[in-house]
Structure formats: C-alpha cells, structure tokens
Scaffold this motif. Structure first.
Motif, PDB file in Angstrom:
ATOM      1  N   UNK A   1       0.809  -1.211   0.000  1.00 20.83           N
ATOM      2  CA  UNK A   1       0.000   0.000   0.000  1.00 20.83           C
ATOM      3  C   UNK A   1       0.846   1.267   0.000  1.00 20.83           C
ATOM      4  N   UNK A   2       1.988   1.215   0.678  1.00 21.81           N
ATOM      5  CA  UNK A   2       2.857   2.400   0.665  1.00 21.81           C
ATOM      6  C   UNK A   2       3.273   2.708  -0.765  1.00 21.81           C
ATOM      7  N   UNK A   3       3.646   1.679  -1.503  1.00 25.96           N
ATOM      8  CA  UNK A   3       4.078   1.865  -2.887  1.00 25.96           C
ATOM      9  C   UNK A   3       2.934   2.416  -3.738  1.00 25.96           C
ATOM     10  N   UNK A   4       1.716   1.899  -3.505  1.00 25.61           N
ATOM     11  CA  UNK A   4       0.567   2.326  -4.307  1.00 25.61           C
ATOM     12  C   UNK A   4       0.124   3.744  -3.964  1.00 25.61           C
ATOM     13  N   UNK A   5       0.206   4.105  -2.682  1.00 22.44           N
ATOM     14  CA  UNK A   5      -0.327   5.406  -2.261  1.00 22.44           C
ATOM     15  C   UNK A   5       0.701   6.522  -2.346  1.00 22.44           C
ATOM     16  N   UNK A   6       1.910   6.252  -1.937  1.00 24.17           N
ATOM     17  CA  UNK A   6       2.891   7.329  -1.818  1.00 24.17           C
ATOM     18  C   UNK A   6       3.967   7.322  -2.894  1.00 24.17           C
ATOM     19  N   UNK A   7       4.127   6.226  -3.584  1.00 24.85           N
ATOM     20  CA  UNK A   7       5.107   6.221  -4.659  1.00 24.85           C
ATOM     21  C   UNK A   7       6.469   5.689  -4.237  1.00 24.85           C
ATOM     22  N   UNK A   8       7.480   6.091  -4.997  1.00 21.37           N
ATOM     23  CA  UNK A   8       8.810   5.512  -4.840  1.00 21.37           C
ATOM     24  C   UNK A   8       9.868   6.603  -4.685  1.00 21.37           C
ATOM     25  N   UNK A   9      10.960   6.229  -4.026  1.00 19.06           N
ATOM     26  CA  UNK A   9      12.066   7.169  -3.865  1.00 19.06           C
ATOM     27  C   UNK A   9      12.827   7.325  -5.168  1.00 19.06           C
ATOM     28  N   UNK A  10      12.828   6.278  -5.984  1.00 15.97           N
ATOM     29  CA  UNK A  10      13.468   6.321  -7.295  1.00 15.97           C
ATOM     30  C   UNK A  10      12.684   5.414  -8.237  1.00 15.97           C
ATOM     31  N   UNK A  11      12.670   5.734  -9.531  1.00 13.60           N
ATOM     32  CA  UNK A  11      11.856   4.958 -10.479  1.00 13.60           C
ATOM     33  C   UNK A  11      12.247   3.479 -10.493  1.00 13.60           C
ATOM     34  N   UNK A  12      11.218   2.639 -10.581  1.00 16.19           N
ATOM     35  CA  UNK A  12      11.453   1.215 -10.766  1.00 16.19           C
ATOM     36  C   UNK A  12      11.779   0.427  -9.512  1.00 16.19           C
ATOM     37  N   UNK A  13      11.856   1.107  -8.363  1.00 22.90           N
ATOM     38  CA  UNK A  13      12.222   0.376  -7.140  1.00 22.90           C
ATOM     39  C   UNK A  13      11.305   0.790  -5.996  1.00 22.90           C
ATOM     40  N   UNK A  14      10.426  -0.119  -5.543  1.00 23.88           N
ATOM     41  CA  UNK A  14       9.604   0.200  -4.376  1.00 23.88           C
ATOM     42  C   UNK A  14      10.491   0.502  -3.168  1.00 23.88           C
ATOM     43  N   UNK A  15      10.016   1.351  -2.287  1.00 29.43           N
ATOM     44  CA  UNK A  15      10.782   1.662  -1.079  1.00 29.43           C
ATOM     45  C   UNK A  15      10.953   0.410  -0.223  1.00 29.43           C
ATOM     46  N   UNK A  16       9.882  -0.370  -0.120  1.00 25.94           N
ATOM     47  CA  UNK A  16       9.916  -1.547   0.754  1.00 25.94           C
ATOM     48  C   UNK A  16       9.703  -2.834  -0.033  1.00 25.94           C
ATOM     49  N   UNK A  17      10.495  -3.857   0.261  1.00 24.39           N
ATOM     50  CA  UNK A  17      10.220  -5.168  -0.322  1.00 24.39           C
ATOM     51  C   UNK A  17       9.045  -5.821   0.389  1.00 24.39           C
ATOM     52  N   UNK A  18       8.396  -6.764  -0.264  1.00 24.02           N
ATOM     53  CA  UNK A  18       7.361  -7.561   0.397  1.00 24.02           C
ATOM     54  C   UNK A  18       8.059  -8.786   0.990  1.00 24.02           C
ATOM     55  N   UNK A  19       8.360  -8.684   2.271  1.00 27.17           N
ATOM     56  CA  UNK A  19       9.155  -9.722   2.935  1.00 27.17           C
ATOM     57  C   UNK A  19       8.480 -11.082   2.829  1.00 27.17           C
ATOM     58  N   UNK A  20       9.306 -12.107   2.645  1.00 26.68           N
ATOM     59  CA  UNK A  20       8.790 -13.466   2.535  1.00 26.68           C
ATOM     60  C   UNK A  20       9.012 -14.228   3.833  1.00 26.68           C
ATOM     61  N   UNK A  21       8.191 -15.244   4.023  1.00 24.02           N
ATOM     62  CA  UNK A  21       8.300 -16.083   5.206  1.00 24.02           C
ATOM     63  C   UNK A  21       9.280 -17.216   4.956  1.00 24.02           C
TER      64      UNK A  21
END
Length: 373
Positions: free
Chosen positions: A206-226
């Motif tokens: 949701x952060x990526x969808x609502x607020x965008x990115x610090x640089x093109x092509x790279x979300x600020x946060x990864x979706x951590x895996x279990x």
C-alpha cells in the motif's frame, strides 16, 4: 474506484487467506525454494528476527528459533536481531528490569554463537527513525483490520473488561516497522505467524501504491517473505506450553543442578515402559524429543534403549543430555555476564548500525512522500 470499505475487505481477505491450506502449502514450497537459494547464494537475503526482553531465554527458544538464526548467519545471510523492548509494554502495565533483561538477551545471543561482527543486535526503542515509520504506516491500515489481527483478537478476547491500549491495537503496525525499517526480505516465522507477516506485506504494497517511490522502478519496501521454521516445539516441564511466565522452562543459562531438579519434577505418566508416542504419551514423548535434540539420536531408538527403565531412567538420560549439550554454551555465557561492559558495547554498536540503516530508509520514505525540506 474502490471504496475504503472495499479496500478493508480485501486486506481482511488477504490475512484470512494466509492461513488457508493452499496458502500454507505455497508458503512451505516457497520456503524450500528460499533454502535452496540460500545454499547457492545467501547474499540476496536480509533477515530480521528477535525477542521481547521479558525474561531469560530457554531451551524452547533455542531449539525453536535461536539455533536457526545461527545457521542462517553462518550460511552468510545478513542478519539483524531485534530486542523488542517497546513491545514489553504492549500488553502489560510495567516493563520490569528491562535493561537487565535486554543485556541478558545479548548474553544469550552471543553464547549460542551469534557473532556481533556478522549480526546486528539492537533495541528498537533506541532507533528513532524506525519508530517514526509508524506514522505513515498507520495511515495505511484501518481499525477493523487491526482488530482482525490474530494477536489483537486473542488479547481482546482474553482481556475481559480491561480496555485495550492503543499500543496493543497498533502492535501489528509496529511489528511491520520492525521488519520494514531495514528492508528485510526474509522473516523466519512459524505457521501461526503468517498473518502478521501478511499484514507487513500489505503495508509495504500500500505504501508503494499510495505514496510512490524514492526512485523509479524500485519500491521503497520489499514484500518480505516467510521462511517457515522447522524448529522443534518443546513443552514445559509441566507438560504445558514452555513459557517464561509459567515458570516451567529450562533456561539456557541455568546451572546443571537446577536443570536436574526441574527435569526430576517433569510430568510423565504411570506406564513404566517407555515408548515414543507423541499423540498418546505427549509428556513422555516431549522428554524423549528433548533428549533426541540434545544428542542427535533418533527418538524411537532412545525410547527403546530406556525400555522398562521408567520415568526415572528417562529423566536421568534427559538430564545428562541437556547438561552436556548446553555446558559449553553456559560456560561462554558465564564469561560474558562477568563483563557487562562488553555486552553494553555490543548492543551500542548494533544500535549505531541499525540507526544508519533506519535513517537511510526514512530518507527514502520522505522522498517518496514528497516531504524533503
């Protein structure tokens, strides 16, 4: 265009689906793939794990998670270990001797083989930028979503008439901040913790969808895996869940005499012939499992070797196995606790390194949100 209610329902479905059989199977399959990737090249992973400083760690922690942390560290995975001191006050009125307990955790970590040169050990209360992430993250979740979180639901059900604190209600968001501040992409969890991780993944998305990115092509946060834990589940000496609050634990740093006394009081059953049968003889099988973990032997072989030796023979073997396995760990721990200045230094260095990571992440967050002044 989706409404807030629709977004809320979607997130609720995300969390509930995480416990479905199909989802669990996918998580297990993905965990196996991740283990294979780690064996080939561990450099692509950053792991976050940790504990609340509510008391000394015990052998249930060791076999359930601590041993695995050392394995990942030694495999070359970048590892951060969190001392979750703020979470101590999530569901209680006071913290207890929190500084003493935090340093006890550091001693436990180092004694089992975590290396402060490889692993960052830190307390999240000492990382301001980590906690500042709570504000934007709270804007990404709703109250009803938080109330559906398994931990929040269980605490609410158990609280009776006691009002829920705001900190307990927002516990899942604080947990997300712990994971995302360092952009961890791998979190060792048990199956029951998958909904917590899914909440973190929802926040990152949701952060990526609502607020965008610090640089093109790279979300600020990864979706951590279990990374699903394969650690063993050990019951307490009373046959109930091993828990610091129950007083039924064998602590990692306990001396051999105290360990022997606790095992001598352990619950078994009236059948003198010892067999390994976890379903029908859980208490006896629990002690056999503990001996097997400490010695590396097969539990059925251990049971057959005791035979008609009864509970006394079983407890004698378990006592010897536990004390032998943990003797070098306890010796290292005694040396470490004799030098509290060293423990403080390890923690402060870990806090310094964690702050560097957190400040860089917060900078990315501010850039993505257009809040760089």
């Amino acid at each position: 265009m989706s409404t807030p209610a629709a977004e809320e329902a979607d997130a609720g479905n995300d969390l509930e689906t995480s416990l479905s059989s199909a989802s669990l199977r996918r998580s297990e399959e993905r965990s196996a793939e991740i283990e294979a990737q780690i064996a080939r090249d561990p450099s692509g992973f950053r792991v976050l794990s940790g504990d609340r400083p509510t008391g000394n760690l015990h052998i249930g922690h060791y076999f359930g998670s601590l041993e695995n942390r050392v394995r990942l560290q030694d495999a070359g995975v970048e590892t951060l270990i969190l001392i979750a001191d703020y979470q101590v006050i999530t569901d209680r009125d006071g913290t207890g001797p929190i500084r003493e307990r935090a340093l006890s955790l550091v001693a436990d970590y180092l004694s089992i083989g975590l290396d402060p040169g490889k692993t960052i050990i830190f307390a999240h209360s000492a990382v301001p930028a980590l906690n500042q992430l709570m504000l934007p993250f709270l804007s990404l979740v709703t109250e009803s979503e938080l109330r559906r979180n398994p931990t929040v639901k269980s605490e609410l059900a158990a609280s009776g008439d006691r009002p829920m604190s705001g900190l307990l209600l927002t516990y899942p968001v604080h947990q997300a901040a712990d994971i995302l501040f360092c952009k961890a992409n791998l979190v060792p969890v048990g199956k029951d913790q998958l909904p917590h991780l899914e909440q973190t993944r929802v926040i990152a998305r949701r952060f990526d969808e609502r607020y965008g990115r610090a640089e093109p092509g790279r979300p600020v946060f990864p979706e951590a895996e279990a990374l699903l834990s394969s650690g063993a589940h050990i019951l307490g000496m009373d046959g109930e869940k091993m828990s610091k609050s129950r007083g039924n634990t064998i602590e990692i740093g306990m001396d051999a005499t105290t360990t022997a006394k606790l095992i001598k009081k352990a619950v078994t059953d009236s059948d003198r012939h010892i067999t390994y049968d976890p379903v029908n003889r859980p208490e006896v099988s629990n002690l056999i499992t503990l001996a097997a973990l400490c010695t590396g032997r097969d539990p059925y072989e251990i049971a057959a070797g005791i035979g008609d030796g009864g509970g006394g023979g079983l407890k004698k073997l378990v006592t010897e196995a536990v004390n032998e396995r943990f003797a070098p760990i306890r010796a290292r721990r005694a040396d470490l606790t004799a030098d509290p200045g060293y423990l403080v230094g390890v923690l402060r260095d870990g806090i310094r390194r964690a702050n560097e990571i957190a400040e860089a992440t917060l900078s990315d967050v501010r850039t993505a949100m257009g809040m760089v002044y």
